[in-house]
Design a protein around this motif. Structure first.
Motif, PDB file in Angstrom:
ATOM      1  N   VAL A   1      15.495  -4.659  -0.153  1.00 51.82           N
ATOM      2  CA  VAL A   1      14.085  -4.626   0.230  1.00 51.82           C
ATOM      3  C   VAL A   1      13.254  -5.517  -0.690  1.00 51.82           C
ATOM      4  O   VAL A   1      13.388  -5.457  -1.922  1.00 51.82           O
ATOM      5  CB  VAL A   1      13.531  -3.183   0.170  1.00 51.82           C
ATOM      6  CG1 VAL A   1      12.065  -3.161   0.583  1.00 51.82           C
ATOM      7  CG2 VAL A   1      14.346  -2.262   1.060  1.00 51.82           C
ATOM      8  N   THR A   2      12.402  -6.337  -0.084  1.00 53.58           N
ATOM      9  CA  THR A   2      11.455  -7.165  -0.834  1.00 53.58           C
ATOM     10  C   THR A   2      10.046  -6.797  -0.391  1.00 53.58           C
ATOM     11  O   THR A   2       9.746  -6.790   0.808  1.00 53.58           O
ATOM     12  CB  THR A   2      11.693  -8.662  -0.582  1.00 53.58           C
ATOM     13  OG1 THR A   2      13.025  -8.999  -0.986  1.00 53.58           O
ATOM     14  CG2 THR A   2      10.701  -9.503  -1.372  1.00 53.58           C
ATOM     15  N   ILE A   3       9.183  -6.485  -1.353  1.00 57.14           N
ATOM     16  CA  ILE A   3       7.792  -6.120  -1.068  1.00 57.14           C
ATOM     17  C   ILE A   3       6.890  -7.302  -1.408  1.00 57.14           C
ATOM     18  O   ILE A   3       6.952  -7.845  -2.514  1.00 57.14           O
ATOM     19  CB  ILE A   3       7.351  -4.900  -1.907  1.00 57.14           C
ATOM     20  CG1 ILE A   3       8.297  -3.713  -1.671  1.00 57.14           C
ATOM     21  CG2 ILE A   3       5.916  -4.506  -1.575  1.00 57.14           C
ATOM     22  CD1 ILE A   3       8.073  -2.571  -2.637  1.00 57.14           C
ATOM     23  N   LEU A   4       6.064  -7.713  -0.457  1.00 54.36           N
ATOM     24  CA  LEU A   4       5.104  -8.788  -0.679  1.00 54.36           C
ATOM     25  C   LEU A   4       3.707  -8.182  -0.767  1.00 54.36           C
ATOM     26  O   LEU A   4       3.238  -7.547   0.181  1.00 54.36           O
ATOM     27  CB  LEU A   4       5.166  -9.804   0.470  1.00 54.36           C
ATOM     28  CG  LEU A   4       6.554 -10.389   0.780  1.00 54.36           C
ATOM     29  CD1 LEU A   4       6.466 -11.354   1.945  1.00 54.36           C
ATOM     30  CD2 LEU A   4       7.141 -11.076  -0.443  1.00 54.36           C
ATOM     31  N   GLU A   5       3.046  -8.333  -1.906  1.00 47.62           N
ATOM     32  CA  GLU A   5       1.737  -7.724  -2.127  1.00 47.62           C
ATOM     33  C   GLU A   5       0.822  -8.719  -2.835  1.00 47.62           C
ATOM     34  O   GLU A   5       1.217  -9.341  -3.830  1.00 47.62           O
ATOM     35  CB  GLU A   5       1.871  -6.453  -2.959  1.00 47.62           C
ATOM     36  CG  GLU A   5       0.577  -5.874  -3.493  1.00 47.62           C
ATOM     37  CD  GLU A   5      -0.437  -5.542  -2.415  1.00 47.62           C
ATOM     38  OE1 GLU A   5      -1.633  -5.801  -2.632  1.00 47.62           O
ATOM     39  OE2 GLU A   5      -0.034  -5.047  -1.344  1.00 47.62           O
TER      40      GLU A   5
ATOM     41  N   VAL B   1      -3.999   8.505  -9.943  1.00 51.78           N
ATOM     42  CA  VAL B   1      -3.070   7.599 -10.609  1.00 51.78           C
ATOM     43  C   VAL B   1      -1.651   8.166 -10.641  1.00 51.78           C
ATOM     44  O   VAL B   1      -0.673   7.411 -10.683  1.00 51.78           O
ATOM     45  CB  VAL B   1      -3.557   7.279 -12.047  1.00 51.78           C
ATOM     46  CG1 VAL B   1      -3.475   8.511 -12.932  1.00 51.78           C
ATOM     47  CG2 VAL B   1      -2.761   6.124 -12.632  1.00 51.78           C
ATOM     48  N   ASP B   2      -1.512   9.490 -10.597  1.00 53.04           N
ATOM     49  CA  ASP B   2      -0.179  10.086 -10.595  1.00 53.04           C
ATOM     50  C   ASP B   2       0.577   9.747  -9.314  1.00 53.04           C
ATOM     51  O   ASP B   2       1.792   9.529  -9.335  1.00 53.04           O
ATOM     52  CB  ASP B   2      -0.276  11.610 -10.746  1.00 53.04           C
ATOM     53  CG  ASP B   2      -0.681  12.020 -12.155  1.00 53.04           C
ATOM     54  OD1 ASP B   2      -0.708  11.140 -13.041  1.00 53.04           O
ATOM     55  OD2 ASP B   2      -0.984  13.214 -12.368  1.00 53.04           O
ATOM     56  N   ILE B   3      -0.153   9.701  -8.200  1.00 52.54           N
ATOM     57  CA  ILE B   3       0.460   9.319  -6.924  1.00 52.54           C
ATOM     58  C   ILE B   3       0.835   7.841  -6.957  1.00 52.54           C
ATOM     59  O   ILE B   3       1.939   7.443  -6.545  1.00 52.54           O
ATOM     60  CB  ILE B   3      -0.512   9.585  -5.761  1.00 52.54           C
ATOM     61  CG1 ILE B   3      -0.818  11.087  -5.641  1.00 52.54           C
ATOM     62  CG2 ILE B   3       0.065   9.055  -4.448  1.00 52.54           C
ATOM     63  CD1 ILE B   3       0.375  11.938  -5.260  1.00 52.54           C
ATOM     64  N   VAL B   4      -0.071   7.006  -7.446  1.00 55.62           N
ATOM     65  CA  VAL B   4       0.166   5.564  -7.520  1.00 55.62           C
ATOM     66  C   VAL B   4       1.361   5.260  -8.426  1.00 55.62           C
ATOM     67  O   VAL B   4       2.243   4.467  -8.077  1.00 55.62           O
ATOM     68  CB  VAL B   4      -1.091   4.830  -8.038  1.00 55.62           C
ATOM     69  CG1 VAL B   4      -0.794   3.345  -8.238  1.00 55.62           C
ATOM     70  CG2 VAL B   4      -2.245   5.001  -7.058  1.00 55.62           C
ATOM     71  N   ASP B   5       1.400   5.901  -9.601  1.00 51.20           N
ATOM     72  CA  ASP B   5       2.492   5.664 -10.541  1.00 51.20           C
ATOM     73  C   ASP B   5       3.835   6.081  -9.950  1.00 51.20           C
ATOM     74  O   ASP B   5       4.855   5.401 -10.150  1.00 51.20           O
ATOM     75  CB  ASP B   5       2.245   6.420 -11.847  1.00 51.20           C
ATOM     76  CG  ASP B   5       1.148   5.780 -12.686  1.00 51.20           C
ATOM     77  OD1 ASP B   5       0.779   4.629 -12.399  1.00 51.20           O
ATOM     78  OD2 ASP B   5       0.661   6.444 -13.626  1.00 51.20           O
ATOM     79  N   ALA B   6       3.841   7.199  -9.209  1.00 49.93           N
ATOM     80  CA  ALA B   6       5.087   7.675  -8.603  1.00 49.93           C
ATOM     81  C   ALA B   6       5.583   6.682  -7.553  1.00 49.93           C
ATOM     82  O   ALA B   6       6.768   6.354  -7.508  1.00 49.93           O
ATOM     83  CB  ALA B   6       4.873   9.051  -7.981  1.00 49.93           C
ATOM     84  N   LEU B   7       4.677   6.184  -6.710  1.00 48.63           N
ATOM     85  CA  LEU B   7       5.061   5.224  -5.680  1.00 48.63           C
ATOM     86  C   LEU B   7       5.602   3.939  -6.300  1.00 48.63           C
ATOM     87  O   LEU B   7       6.614   3.385  -5.852  1.00 48.63           O
ATOM     88  CB  LEU B   7       3.864   4.906  -4.788  1.00 48.63           C
ATOM     89  CG  LEU B   7       3.416   6.003  -3.816  1.00 48.63           C
ATOM     90  CD1 LEU B   7       2.082   5.640  -3.179  1.00 48.63           C
ATOM     91  CD2 LEU B   7       4.469   6.237  -2.745  1.00 48.63           C
TER      92      LEU B   7
ATOM     93  N   GLY C   1       0.841  -1.192   0.000  1.00 43.92           N
ATOM     94  CA  GLY C   1       0.000   0.000   0.000  1.00 43.92           C
ATOM     95  C   GLY C   1       0.874   1.240   0.000  1.00 43.92           C
ATOM     96  O   GLY C   1       2.094   1.166  -0.183  1.00 43.92           O
ATOM     97  N   ALA C   2       0.270   2.385   0.236  1.00 41.48           N
ATOM     98  CA  ALA C   2       1.024   3.642   0.220  1.00 41.48           C
ATOM     99  C   ALA C   2       2.131   3.638   1.271  1.00 41.48           C
ATOM    100  O   ALA C   2       3.279   3.986   0.983  1.00 41.48           O
ATOM    101  CB  ALA C   2       0.073   4.818   0.444  1.00 41.48           C
ATOM    102  N   ALA C   3       1.795   3.214   2.505  1.00 38.39           N
ATOM    103  CA  ALA C   3       2.792   3.207   3.580  1.00 38.39           C
ATOM    104  C   ALA C   3       3.912   2.217   3.283  1.00 38.39           C
ATOM    105  O   ALA C   3       5.099   2.517   3.494  1.00 38.39           O
ATOM    106  CB  ALA C   3       2.124   2.860   4.915  1.00 38.39           C
TER     107      ALA C   3
ATOM    108  N   ALA D   1       9.479   1.231   1.582  1.00 38.14           N
ATOM    109  CA  ALA D   1      10.403   0.542   0.686  1.00 38.14           C
ATOM    110  C   ALA D   1      11.309   1.533  -0.032  1.00 38.14           C
ATOM    111  O   ALA D   1      12.517   1.303  -0.192  1.00 38.14           O
ATOM    112  CB  ALA D   1       9.618  -0.289  -0.330  1.00 38.14           C
ATOM    113  N   ILE D   2      10.747   2.647  -0.477  1.00 37.51           N
ATOM    114  CA  ILE D   2      11.531   3.664  -1.192  1.00 37.51           C
ATOM    115  C   ILE D   2      12.623   4.231  -0.300  1.00 37.51           C
ATOM    116  O   ILE D   2      13.796   4.308  -0.678  1.00 37.51           O
ATOM    117  CB  ILE D   2      10.609   4.795  -1.693  1.00 37.51           C
ATOM    118  CG1 ILE D   2       9.701   4.285  -2.816  1.00 37.51           C
ATOM    119  CG2 ILE D   2      11.428   5.987  -2.189  1.00 37.51           C
ATOM    120  CD1 ILE D   2       8.606   5.251  -3.203  1.00 37.51           C
TER     121      ILE D   2
END
Length: 222
Positions: free
Chosen positions: A104-108, A187-193, A87-89, A94-95
């Motif tokens: 870093v490994t992200i599990l989603e 979507v701009d926020i999502v794409d940036a993340l 998610g956002a957090a 991760a960033i």
């Protein structure tokens, strides 16, 4: 803790007593020492709550899980992290971690991380509120706002705004200090993340975490 010392924060253990308040500030006695400062912050603190993931409690009790309290006592920060939830957090964590040189490994579980961000603010994404006073922020949290005092003390709305603008997302402030992307597109926020978490070098795995694998008192995997 070691991390406090590295950041030049002195810690005096004991019970404190406010002796006096004057135009010059506060005089506080802890044990037999006197401390004088212009500002006095009384932090009531909070206990970390472990989410009900099978194996997490066992890992924590074995010394292989860390809450915010244990992290401050580490002499050296771990160089490998697993972020459960994209998610956002999770993506922001991760960033920051990957940019500091950590693996870093992200599990989603979803194909596209940060899906819920797409529907916030009626599709515009109400990023944050341009509030500069921490007490005002706490007051407007519907339930148990004091729990967020420590987080807000380290990362205020202005920091959130700078975080996204540094990633190339221009923001604007509207009525009620609400902050949105200038494009009015979540979507701009999502794409940036998504793009910046990948550019930072984090690895992403699609799947749902059901339990932690604990063996011989150590976490072996998820």
């Amino acid at each position: 803790g070691m991390q406090l010392k590295k950041n030049h924060v002195d810690v005096e253990m004991g019970f404190g007593e406010i002796l006096e308040k004057s135009a010059d500030g506060f005089k506080v006695k802890v044990n037999d020492k006197i401390f004088i400062g212009k500002k006095l912050i009384i932090a009531t603190g909070s206990e970390a709550i472990l989410p009900p993931i099978p194996g997490l409690k066992e890992a924590y009790e074995s010394g292989f899980g860390l809450t915010n309290r244990e992290v401050l006592d580490l002499e050296e920060i771990p160089k490998e992290f697993v972020v459960i939830g994209g998610g956002a957090a999770g993506l922001m964590a991760a960033i920051v971690s990957a940019n500091n040189g950590n693996k870093v490994t992200i599990l989603e579980k979803n194909t596209r991380p940060a899906r819920k961000v797409m529907i916030t603010g009626k599709g515009r994404c109400n990023v944050t509120n341009n509030c500069t006073m921490i007490n005002e922020l706490i007051t407007n949290v519907p339930t148990n706002g004091r729990f967020l005092y420590s987080a807000f003390s380290r990362f205020m709305p202005i920091d959130t705004m700078e975080f996204f603008e540094d990633m190339g997302v221009p923001l604007k402030v509207e009525r009620g200090n609400r902050v949105f992307p200038e494009s009015d597109k979540a979507v701009d926020i999502v794409d940036a993340l998504n793009s910046f978490s990948q550019d930072a070098g984090s690895k992403r795995i699609k799947g749902r975490v059901t339990e932690l694998l604990v063996s011989d008192g150590a976490v072996k995997g998820v």
